[in-house]
Design an enzyme around this catalytic site. Sequence first.
Site, short mmCIF file in Angstrom:
data_model
loop_
_atom_site.label_atom_id
_atom_site.label_comp_id
_atom_site.label_asym_id
_atom_site.label_seq_id
_atom_site.Cartn_x
_atom_site.Cartn_y
_atom_site.Cartn_z
CE LYS A 202 -44.84 -9.23 -10.21
NZ LYS A 202 -45.71 -10.28 -9.62
CE LYS A 256 -46.69 -5.62 -9.01
NZ LYS A 256 -47.37 -6.81 -8.45
#
Length: 332
Positions: A202, A256
């Site tokens: 992420k 992400k």
Amino acid sequence: MKPTVAPFPTARLRRTRASAALRNLVRENNLTVDDLIWPVFVREGENVSEPIASMPGVYRQSIDNVVKSAKDAQALGIPVICLFPYTDPSLKTEDCAEAWNPNNLTNRAIIAIKEAAPDIAVMTDVALDPYNINGHDGFVENGEIINDRTVEALVKMTLAQAHAGADIIGPSDMMDGRISAMRTGLESEGFQNVAILSYSAKYASGFYGPFRDAVGASGALKGDKKTYQMDPGNTDEALRLVERDLMEGADMVMIKPGLAYLDICHRIKQTFGSPTFAYQVSGEYAMIKAAGQNGWVDEEKVMLESLLAFKRAGCDGILSYFAPAVAKILNG
């Protein structure tokens, strides 16, 4: 793999593009409804469907309306719905205790969805930012995000969600060692079949702005998240993080944001072969919606093309706010 191609005109590569039937026959990657996870925002109230200005077509919904959305998703064949809470500011504290309250907004929504739409899997978010007065994913002490104390809290949050009936736990916090701790906690309390879809890579991205509006975190965040989310310039680090999470007990891994990190998706899938997902985040969604509404692009074509790009990169599935619209198209 080195392709073998006869010289022209023996080989005319346009032959297999000549008709829809031939194009369908040789297509290398396909998008299906089974590839979709639908993120939804839940808030307190009754019969509430509150539009989010920076995410056209997306709403904060009360539990009763989230249940209706889950039933609609189930009817469309979408396999998973993912919950993100809009927490009342009065419940945001430095100790984040609302995060593991068995009667908090997320846990009540899980119970209601599982009762009304038992065939759809429910995924949750595990991070302290919806409950933290500082807006961070972990506890803040003297300006530092504390790792180990945060992990202890995340385990309590995980177990509360598992008791409520969550099928998939989605730790998005990026603390070190949290997957091992969560897996140990789940096993010790008899939740052997609860899966972990870890946000392993992420990035500290500028694409999250509309999401923070949606969950009410924009004004609360003090500083940034660069000490725990990844540097956008790094790729090898993503592989180390994914390998660690898989070794600690993650069943699936997440990258992400999505479109700006397709190279990461591809490297992870090629390296590990594990179930790999990407999140088409709020900023990506908002850009496509805004361009479509202004007539600058064909929204439907770009929406479908962007999701197919994830499959081409090697993803097994995608979290996308477009999920119900895409499902309706794919279902004909």
